[in-house]
Design a protein around this motif. Sequence first.
Motif, mmCIF file in Angstrom:
data_model
loop_
_atom_site.group_PDB
_atom_site.id
_atom_site.type_symbol
_atom_site.label_atom_id
_atom_site.label_comp_id
_atom_site.label_asym_id
_atom_site.label_seq_id
_atom_site.Cartn_x
_atom_site.Cartn_y
_atom_site.Cartn_z
ATOM 1 N N HIS A 1 -3.428 39.209 -5.065
ATOM 2 C CA HIS A 1 -4.614 39.197 -4.218
ATOM 3 C C HIS A 1 -5.083 37.760 -3.996
ATOM 4 N N ILE A 2 -4.232 36.985 -3.353
ATOM 5 C CA ILE A 2 -4.546 35.598 -3.044
ATOM 6 C C ILE A 2 -5.512 35.538 -1.862
ATOM 7 N N ALA A 3 -6.044 34.345 -1.597
ATOM 8 C CA ALA A 3 -6.967 34.187 -0.480
ATOM 9 C C ALA A 3 -6.293 34.597 0.827
ATOM 10 N N GLU A 4 -7.078 35.145 1.733
ATOM 11 C CA GLU A 4 -6.525 35.649 2.980
ATOM 12 C C GLU A 4 -5.813 34.561 3.780
ATOM 13 N N SER A 5 -6.348 33.345 3.771
ATOM 14 C CA SER A 5 -5.706 32.266 4.514
ATOM 15 C C SER A 5 -4.311 31.980 3.978
ATOM 16 N N ILE A 6 -4.144 32.073 2.641
ATOM 17 C CA ILE A 6 -2.828 31.839 2.040
ATOM 18 C C ILE A 6 -1.904 33.013 2.318
ATOM 19 N N MET B 1 -8.479 38.538 -7.463
ATOM 20 C CA MET B 1 -7.214 38.397 -8.183
ATOM 21 C C MET B 1 -7.444 38.791 -9.638
ATOM 22 N N VAL B 2 -6.813 39.878 -10.046
ATOM 23 C CA VAL B 2 -7.036 40.437 -11.383
ATOM 24 C C VAL B 2 -5.983 39.866 -12.336
ATOM 25 N N GLY B 3 -6.153 38.610 -12.669
ATOM 26 C CA GLY B 3 -5.229 37.951 -13.578
ATOM 27 C C GLY B 3 -3.794 38.034 -13.102
ATOM 28 N N GLN C 1 -10.294 28.638 -3.607
ATOM 29 C CA GLN C 1 -9.716 29.683 -2.771
ATOM 30 C C GLN C 1 -9.686 31.041 -3.461
ATOM 31 N N THR C 2 -9.263 31.077 -4.698
ATOM 32 C CA THR C 2 -9.114 32.347 -5.408
ATOM 33 C C THR C 2 -10.418 32.777 -6.063
ATOM 34 N N VAL C 3 -10.697 34.068 -6.012
ATOM 35 C CA VAL C 3 -11.807 34.671 -6.740
ATOM 36 C C VAL C 3 -11.215 35.633 -7.762
ATOM 37 N N GLU C 4 -11.646 35.506 -9.016
ATOM 38 C CA GLU C 4 -11.072 36.312 -10.099
ATOM 39 C C GLU C 4 -11.876 37.572 -10.353
ATOM 40 N N GLY C 5 -11.157 38.693 -10.471
ATOM 41 C CA GLY C 5 -11.781 39.959 -10.820
ATOM 42 C C GLY C 5 -11.263 40.471 -12.148
ATOM 43 N N ASP C 6 -12.044 41.295 -12.816
ATOM 44 C CA ASP C 6 -11.681 41.837 -14.127
ATOM 45 C C ASP C 6 -10.923 43.154 -13.970
ATOM 46 N N GLY C 7 -10.028 43.405 -14.914
ATOM 47 C CA GLY C 7 -9.286 44.665 -14.900
ATOM 48 C C GLY C 7 -7.972 44.541 -15.627
ATOM 49 N N LYS D 1 -16.777 30.097 2.401
ATOM 50 C CA LYS D 1 -15.658 30.502 1.559
ATOM 51 C C LYS D 1 -15.342 31.988 1.753
ATOM 52 N N LYS D 2 -16.371 32.792 1.877
ATOM 53 C CA LYS D 2 -16.152 34.220 2.096
ATOM 54 C C LYS D 2 -15.377 34.448 3.391
ATOM 55 N N ALA D 3 -15.745 33.734 4.444
ATOM 56 C CA ALA D 3 -15.085 33.906 5.738
ATOM 57 C C ALA D 3 -13.631 33.470 5.684
ATOM 58 N N VAL D 4 -13.345 32.386 4.973
ATOM 59 C CA VAL D 4 -11.979 31.853 4.909
ATOM 60 C C VAL D 4 -11.109 32.648 3.938
ATOM 61 N N ASN D 5 -11.656 32.977 2.773
ATOM 62 C CA ASN D 5 -10.854 33.598 1.723
ATOM 63 C C ASN D 5 -10.766 35.118 1.833
ATOM 64 N N GLY D 6 -11.765 35.738 2.429
ATOM 65 C CA GLY D 6 -11.685 37.166 2.705
ATOM 66 C C GLY D 6 -12.189 38.100 1.619
ATOM 67 N N TYR D 7 -12.443 37.594 0.423
ATOM 68 C CA TYR D 7 -12.863 38.475 -0.666
ATOM 69 C C TYR D 7 -14.237 39.085 -0.383
ATOM 70 N N ARG D 8 -14.342 40.375 -0.634
ATOM 71 C CA ARG D 8 -15.604 41.084 -0.414
ATOM 72 C C ARG D 8 -16.333 41.393 -1.717
ATOM 73 N N ALA D 9 -15.563 41.621 -2.804
ATOM 74 C CA ALA D 9 -16.181 42.026 -4.067
ATOM 75 C C ALA D 9 -15.177 41.877 -5.198
ATOM 76 N N VAL D 10 -15.679 41.983 -6.422
ATOM 77 C CA VAL D 10 -14.836 42.013 -7.622
ATOM 78 C C VAL D 10 -15.393 43.072 -8.562
ATOM 79 N N ARG D 11 -14.570 43.479 -9.511
ATOM 80 C CA ARG D 11 -15.034 44.312 -10.617
ATOM 81 C C ARG D 11 -15.379 43.406 -11.799
ATOM 82 N N VAL D 12 -16.408 43.801 -12.546
ATOM 83 C CA VAL D 12 -16.905 42.988 -13.655
ATOM 84 C C VAL D 12 -16.883 43.808 -14.944
ATOM 85 N N ALA D 13 -16.228 43.285 -15.968
ATOM 86 C CA ALA D 13 -16.136 43.980 -17.252
ATOM 87 C C ALA D 13 -17.510 44.117 -17.894
#
Length: 347
Positions: free
Chosen positions: A265-270, A296-298, A159-165, A35-47
């Motif tokens: 900040h959608i998945a890189e493939s999209i 994706m921050v909401g 596909q999507t990974v959610e980040g806080d902010g 999933k990391k390779a396909v979607n491209g997300y490296r990190a998120v921020r966490v509240a």
Amino acid sequence: MRWNDLYIAGVGSYLPEQVETADEAIAAGRYTSKKKAVNGYRAVRVAAPGEIGPMMAAKAGRQAVERSGHDPEEFGLVLHSYLGHPGLDMWTPASYVQRETVGGSGPAYEIKQGCNGMLAALELGGSFVTGRPDVTAALVTAGDAFRMPYIDRWGTDEQTVEGDGAAAFVLSSRGGFARVRSTFSIGDSSLESMGRSGAAWTDVPFPGGETIRVSARKRDYLLAEDLELDGAIEKIAGNVKYSLEHALKEAEVESADIRFFLHQHIAESIATHAIYGLLGVDRATSTFDWGLDLGMVGTADPVLGLDHVIATRSPRPGDIAVLQGAGAGYVWSVAVLEFLETPHWAA
């Protein structure tokens, strides 16, 4: 719609300090290397513990108001959008944000249209500000904190990974650093069932305490016997393209004029297919690669991107910025901005 006297006077953002990487999520069994390779997300921020979306939105809102130069009594409207749980049920987070930012007696409303909520609020807030001679400014905010077990930021969607902010901006009829040249929104409710297919109606929120599985609903939708998949894809792609073309036409702007293209900040493939390939947008004009460290921050991504380019890319008078978004349901929105000056906080 073409606007003549609508401006962005201030922008604010808030990102929590804590970082959770994709590699850490993989080690914990919450994500996969594939999933990391396909979607491209490296990190998120966490509240931080106890830090909810409306709290972060209020922080971003106060920054936007301070930068705008507007006094609190000039604000006649507050609009707040979000995706996840706002901290309490049967509560009014928009009024909380208003109390924590500008106060006053103007109305405060929630705008709920999936990931497109903040851009929808721009268009609705613009109509309010320009149509009311007694209202000079409106504050628009967005903020989310995604927490287990309600939402698994690494697994609720394939596909999507959610980040806080959070992010915020001030709409003004008096003036600002950027002029809103046009906005355009289009909806297609024939795709509404993509967000609920296979899910039974419930009597209470979050029944059974089970994590939401957005991807399972999408799979059920795609497996529906009466679905024409090619037709659904054609509708989505067609409206992405049409909304951009229409907004640019209303703004009297060519695609080659765009310096900043700010999308979710959608998945890189999209993004590769539905933004850069479909629209012919130059990836270098976006903040997408920066966003892969946020998730994706909401509903806040395009406005976070706007604040980021102000801080890092030296916008000049005459530069064109396009903010593009989409929300399940489906509704697509585009806003075309023209910088009138370099914002004073970035000079």
